[in-house]
Design an enzyme around this catalytic site. Structure first.
Site, PDB file in Angstrom:
ATOM      1  N   HIS A 296       8.113 -11.430   7.434  1.00  0.00           N
ATOM      2  CA  HIS A 296       6.977 -11.452   6.505  1.00  0.00           C
ATOM      3  C   HIS A 296       7.380 -11.305   5.050  1.00  0.00           C
ATOM      4  O   HIS A 296       6.509 -11.170   4.185  1.00  0.00           O
ATOM      5  CB  HIS A 296       6.000 -10.331   6.827  1.00  0.00           C
TER       6      HIS A 296
ATOM      7  N   LYS B 202      -5.467  -6.767  -3.753  1.00  0.00           N
ATOM      8  CA  LYS B 202      -4.280  -6.805  -2.885  1.00  0.00           C
ATOM      9  C   LYS B 202      -3.425  -5.617  -3.284  1.00  0.00           C
ATOM     10  O   LYS B 202      -3.729  -4.950  -4.281  1.00  0.00           O
ATOM     11  CB  LYS B 202      -3.521  -8.113  -3.076  1.00  0.00           C
ATOM     12  N   ARG B 203      -2.351  -5.337  -2.539  1.00  0.00           N
ATOM     13  CA  ARG B 203      -1.453  -4.270  -2.959  1.00  0.00           C
ATOM     14  C   ARG B 203      -0.961  -4.540  -4.371  1.00  0.00           C
ATOM     15  O   ARG B 203      -0.786  -5.694  -4.770  1.00  0.00           O
ATOM     16  CB  ARG B 203      -0.270  -4.180  -1.990  1.00  0.00           C
TER      17      ARG B 203
ATOM     18  N   LYS C  25       3.282  -9.740  -7.407  1.00  0.00           N
ATOM     19  CA  LYS C  25       1.926 -10.295  -7.284  1.00  0.00           C
ATOM     20  C   LYS C  25       1.291 -10.519  -8.658  1.00  0.00           C
ATOM     21  O   LYS C  25       0.262 -11.182  -8.779  1.00  0.00           O
ATOM     22  CB  LYS C  25       1.053  -9.388  -6.422  1.00  0.00           C
TER      23      LYS C  25
ATOM     24  N   THR D 263      -3.006 -13.688   2.791  1.00  0.00           N
ATOM     25  CA  THR D 263      -4.117 -13.928   3.724  1.00  0.00           C
ATOM     26  C   THR D 263      -5.453 -13.687   3.013  1.00  0.00           C
ATOM     27  O   THR D 263      -6.466 -14.254   3.406  1.00  0.00           O
ATOM     28  CB  THR D 263      -4.017 -13.025   4.968  1.00  0.00           C
TER      29      THR D 263
ATOM     30  N   LYS E 104      -9.304 -15.667   3.026  1.00  0.00           N
ATOM     31  CA  LYS E 104     -10.644 -15.068   3.149  1.00  0.00           C
ATOM     32  C   LYS E 104     -11.537 -15.543   2.013  1.00  0.00           C
ATOM     33  O   LYS E 104     -12.709 -15.874   2.223  1.00  0.00           O
ATOM     34  CB  LYS E 104     -10.544 -13.532   3.138  1.00  0.00           C
TER      35      LYS E 104
HETATM   36  C1  26W Z   1       9.864  -1.296   5.108  1.00  0.00           C
HETATM   37  C2  26W Z   1       8.673  -1.205   4.272  1.00  0.00           C
HETATM   38  C3  26W Z   1       7.873  -2.428   4.442  1.00  0.00           C
HETATM   39  C4  26W Z   1       6.644  -2.345   5.057  1.00  0.00           C
HETATM   40  C5  26W Z   1       5.884  -3.476   5.208  1.00  0.00           C
HETATM   41  C6  26W Z   1       8.350  -3.634   3.999  1.00  0.00           C
HETATM   42  C7  26W Z   1       7.603  -4.760   4.154  1.00  0.00           C
HETATM   43  C8  26W Z   1       6.379  -4.671   4.759  1.00  0.00           C
HETATM   44  C9  26W Z   1       5.555  -5.909   4.981  1.00  0.00           C
HETATM   45  C10 26W Z   1       6.443  -7.042   5.370  1.00  0.00           C
HETATM   46  C11 26W Z   1       4.729  -6.209   3.799  1.00  0.00           C
HETATM   47  C12 26W Z   1       3.651  -7.192   4.094  1.00  0.00           C
HETATM   48  O1  26W Z   1       2.560  -6.809   4.458  1.00  0.00           O
HETATM   49  N1  26W Z   1       3.938  -8.478   3.900  1.00  0.00           N
HETATM   50  C13 26W Z   1       2.888  -9.458   3.858  1.00  0.00           C
HETATM   51  O2  26W Z   1       2.666 -10.015   5.142  1.00  0.00           O
HETATM   52  C14 26W Z   1       1.547 -10.872   5.130  1.00  0.00           C
HETATM   53  C15 26W Z   1       1.296 -11.317   6.551  1.00  0.00           C
HETATM   54  O3  26W Z   1       2.280 -12.202   6.966  1.00  0.00           O
HETATM   55  C16 26W Z   1       1.779 -12.039   4.195  1.00  0.00           C
HETATM   56  O4  26W Z   1       0.623 -12.814   4.139  1.00  0.00           O
HETATM   57  C17 26W Z   1       2.115 -11.535   2.795  1.00  0.00           C
HETATM   58  O5  26W Z   1       2.482 -12.607   1.967  1.00  0.00           O
HETATM   59  C18 26W Z   1       3.258 -10.538   2.868  1.00  0.00           C
HETATM   60  O6  26W Z   1       3.496  -9.960   1.598  1.00  0.00           O
END
Ligand code: 26W
Length: 867
Positions: A409, A600-601, A606, A708, A712
């Site tokens: 992701h 969003k975060r 971003k 995503t 929406k």
């Molecule tokens: C290790 C800490 C950590 C925790 C969560 C690192 C990375 C993440 C995720 C990968 C972050 C995340 O939510 N990524 C998002 O995933 C979505 C679903 O696929 C994508 O639509 C977003 O672009 C992506 O930023």
């Protein structure tokens, strides 16, 4: 709100059997007395599982609701309160879900079919009540029932805490996927962690983010069912010992471990009006019995309580980082806890039916790893097969490498998980041995393919050498998986070209793309009922399970009456959003203005900062009187910053500081508003996306894997202003370039620009930009806090700014001008809005899941018997 206690309906009696409905549900010894009273008429003994289906009509709901309220919860007229009424309603609905849940389990087990397990550290479910009513098709009956009792549904719905067991995109994607799997009647089970505290609640004080604990389980969670009968034990620490059997076979024992119990809590996942209810199984950590017995009896009472606490700590809190891994031991504990508990659960079920015969296991099971977070599942499955089920390495590896599938992701290097080898070995010694063995065997395959290419072996090793050796979890996931996918077309290409280049060269067949999607049930049918009705009136209601049907709306875009209705719905939704903004931000949004939203975060990539720079530019234009032909705008920004991410927190402060100046300046009246929405979460998005005109998807190209939220907004008829990043590219393809506001460098250009990036020169050459930076640097937004925005200013001026904010400023401002122009022609805008909804079909998570199923999982669709 009052329950109508005088309401004496006679519907308690069930006409067929002559038994009261509630009586027929009694089990165990109580049954006997019922049978005795009916002794004259010989009957087959009632079995536990042989109950007539519960009524789906308003009267039946009223009966159950009242019984839960008065008998189960022990409340009456004088004590009726919303929380108890909410619980009574949930329990009434849950009963109806439980019936279908059982039928679904039965159908899967009778079909003896292949299954997929979606392993994820995050499931961002949000609220369940509305979704359950919609999917059970019990919404109108429930509304009638509550009306009969004089209860307002909205007040009850507002009692529900969001289940915020995720950070953002990745967690919400998992939730949308579960909805689609149930709707498509696919045998997919979610496995996750039942965090006691979910994503923190965000408060804003003096413009700054404050984190507050989210104790979402405080009032209980009536949706879940605890299953102590399936509790399992998870090992930590200790050491390994090797034994040789008589026949010469060696085996390994992992001993002297500190074990923790994993207690499952099941949450029903209803499909859309199809009788299917799948399962989300969430694990809670609990102390083992030895904690209680040995340590307590040894007299060290307080120490025993302390270590009991340590065990339960594992599932205490969700890590609120969504882009940087900090290598904390507790996080690795969480990851292994999930992987081990889930795999043991699955293997126990297998052994129950198949004994120790694993010859068909790989045919019948698939594990989808939601990013690298659950990748401990790879060595753990090897361990269980070898150490617990007596299998040899090759057989165990054949199974593991045919059942694991990995979804990536993110490309951000700081988000790639690495664990220090020494910590890994201390916490999970047996797993580290297995990982090293996997690595050694796989590197010899690499050596065979590229003889003498030591540099490549070093590059591709699962263990990164260096001062502190590290386990590279992404490489482990790729090596062990038969499928590796990105989450949008561009992202999947970049994975092959950069992060996993060497692996793609070695195993091209593993790599594939699965563009993300979102569930149209929650994100259109439930959250935007008025638009849904308008759509269904025009094209029928099949779109809810076949979103490509929305294409039919295109024909209606040319009808003036339809456009008028469309606009009226958007206006009503904007009014609802404006009300929320008023309440949560104290800022008045005029529904005639353009609603421009970025939620969003908060992360530098971003580029909420770019958004703010544009708002400052608009303010500057107002101040210098450049307001001819002005399009009034209300800008909304919302999102949480990781608590340790200083720059992201500073950006929140900047948004609030700029908002304060702009909203307080009489010159902006009727022209411009800016608000920061605190505590952005799933239930807030349900109000935000229907009321948005313009969706901001402005990440630095190549950095947002998919997005995503962008989907929406599109579904709800917002226009997108965006870069060629993630799924924006596909959104633009579907909507058509004329229905998308494009700006900014491409991913390729971004990489090329890095070598000669000179933001100071860019700013100097652009009069508008110079003025914006002038306002920022002069302290106009931080008169009483000098210097606080210096880190932000410096990042914009830095030739090493990874996000190239300055590079895209001009192009962004120009695109926003085109937005302003377009919005002036309300009729043309509405047409574009309709086209966006009409072409959003691809972004249903049903499509995504069908892609996964066709190319990765290969599961049959199985309908349970009704009733
Ligand atoms: C290790 C800490 C950590 C925790 C969560 C690192 C990375 C993440 C995720 C990968 C972050 C995340 O939510 N990524 C998002 O995933 C979505 C679903 O696929 C994508 O639509 C977003 O672009 C992506 O930023």
């Amino acid at each position: 709100m009052r329950i109508a206690w005088s309401d004496t309906r006679s519907s308690l009696a069930c006409p067929d059997s002559g038994l009261g409905r509630s009586q027929t549900r009694l089990t165990g010894y109580v049954q006997e007395s019922i049978i005795n009273t009916r002794a004259k008429k010989p009957q087959a003994p009632a079995t536990i599982g042989n109950l007539p289906p519960l009524g789906m009509d308003a009267d039946s709901i009223v009966d159950d609701f009242r019984r839960y309220f008065s008998h189960t919860l022990g409340r009456d007229e004088s004590t009726d309160t919303n929380p108890q009424m909410y619980t009574s309603l949930v329990l009434s609905l849950r009963d109806r879900l439980v019936e279908r849940w059982r039928n679904t389990r039965l159908a899967y087990s009778e079909a003896d079919c292949k299954r997929t397990y979606y392993l994820s550290l995050e499931f961002l479910m949000g609220r369940a009540l509305g979704n359950a009513m919609l999917n059970l098709d019990i919404d109108p009956a429930t509304a009638t029932a509550l009306r009969q009792m004089g209860i307002e549904l909205e007040a009850l719905a507002d009692q529900e805490h969001d289940a915020g067991l995720g950070n953002g995109g990745l967690g919400r994607l998992a939730a949308c996927f579960l909805d689609s799997c149930a709707t498509l009647q696919l045998p997919v089970t979610g496995y996750g962690i039942r965090y006691e505290y979910g994503m923190f609640r965000q408060k804003i004080e003096n413009g700054c983010q404050l984190e507050e604990p989210d104790h979402w389980l405080r009032d209980g969670n009536p949706w879940e069912i605890e299953r102590p009968e399936f509790a399992t034990r998870v090992k930590f620490g200790g050491h390994t010992e090797y034994f040789t059997e008589q026949h010469g076979r060696t085996f390994v024992r992992w001993m002297n471990t500190r074990d923790v119990m994993a207690m499952p809590h099941d949450v029903p996942v209803p499909g859309y009006q199809n009788g299917t209810v799948n399962t989300l199984r969430l694990w809670r950590a609990a102390a083992t019995e030895e904690f209680d017995l040995s340590e307590f009896n040894a007299g060290s009472y307080t120490e025993a309580v302390a270590s009991k606490n340590a065990a339960e700590h594992i599932t205490m809190v969700l890590y609120p980082n969504d882009s940087s891994e900090n290598g904390k031991e507790l996080r690795l504990r969480q990851q292994y806890f999930l992987a081990s508990a889930s795999l043991q659960d699955i293997l126990r079920e297998w052994v129950k039916h198949q004994g120790n015969d694993f010859s068909r296991f790989a045919e019948k099971n698939c594990f989808q790893l939601n990013d690298t977070h659950p990748t401990c599942a790879v060595p753990e499955l090897m361990r269980l097969l070898m150490d617990e089920h007596g299998m040899g390495w090759d057989d165990a590896w054949a199974i593991t490498s045919k059942t694991m599938a990995y979804t990536n992701h993110t490309l951000l290097p700081e988000a790639l998980e690495k664990w220090s080898v020494s910590m890994f070995g201390r916490l999970l010694p047996r797993l580290l041995e297995i990982i090293c063995e996997i690595n050694a065997r796989y590197l010899s395959e690499v050596a065979l393919r590229y003889p003498g290419d030591i540099e490549r072996q070093r590059r591709m090793s699962i263990i990164e050498e260096g001062h502190e050796k590290q386990v590279r979890m992404a490489y482990l996931a790729v090596v062990a998986s038969f499928s590796v996918n990105g989450v949008a077309a561009l992202h999947s290409e970049l994975l092959q070209e950069h992060l996993f280049r060497d692996f793609y060269e070695l195993w091209p067949h593993k790599f594939n793309n699965k563009t993300n999607g979102v569930t149209p049930r929650r994100w259109l049918a439930w959250s935007n009922p008025e638009l849904s009705k308008l759509i269904s009136d025009a094209i029928g209601d099949d779109w809810c399970t076949d979103l490509s049907q929305l294409q039919k709306l295109k024909a209606h875009a040319d009808k003036a009456t339809f456009r008028k209705k469309w606009r009226a719905v958007k206006q009503a939704n904007k009014a609802r959003l404006a009300e929320m903004v008023q309440q949560d931000c104290g800022v008045t949004f005029d529904t005639n203005a353009l609603f421009d939203v970025q939620v969003k975060r908060i992360h530098e990539y971003k580029r909420q900062l770019l958004n703010v720079l544009h708002v400052i530019h608009l303010y500057d234009r107002i101040k210098r009187g450049d307001t001819a032909n002005w399009t009034p705008r209300c800008v909304l920004i919302g999102g949480k910053a990781a608590p340790g991410y200083m720059m992201a927190k500073r950006i929140i402060k900047l948004v609030n500081a700029v908002a304060k100046v702009i909203n307080g300046d009489p010159a902006t009246e009727g022209l411009l508003r800016l608000a920061f929405l605190p505590d952005y979460r799933v239930s807030a998005m349900e109000v935000i996306s229907p009321g948005t005109d313009l969706s901001e998807q402005i990440s630095t190209a190549g950095k947002e894997a998919s997005g995503t939220g962008n989907m929406k907004f599109m579904m709800n008829g917002a226009m997108t202003i965006g870069t060629l990043d993630g799924a924006n590219i596909e959104i633009r393809e579907e909507a058509g370039a004329e229905n998308f506001f494009l700006f900014g460098l491409t991913a390729q250009e971004v990489e090329a620009t890095r070598h000669h990036y000179d933001p100071a020169a860019i700013i100097h050459a652009d009069e508008d930009f110079k003025r914006v930076m002038g306002l920022l640097c002069s302290g106009n937004f931080n008169l009483f806090e000098p210097g606080i925005f210096d880190p932000i200013i410096n990042s914009i001026y830095s030739p090493n700014d990874p996000w190239l904010t300055a590079a895209d400023f001009r192009s962004f401002v120009d695109a926003q001008r085109r937005v302003d122009q377009a919005y002036k022609d309300q009729d043309a805008w509405t047409r574009m809005s309709i086209i966006n909804t009409a072409t959003s079909g691809k972004f249903s998570s049903d499509r995504t899941i069908l892609d996964y199923n066709r190319e990765v999982w290969h599961l049959p669709q199985i309908a349970p018997k009704q009733g």
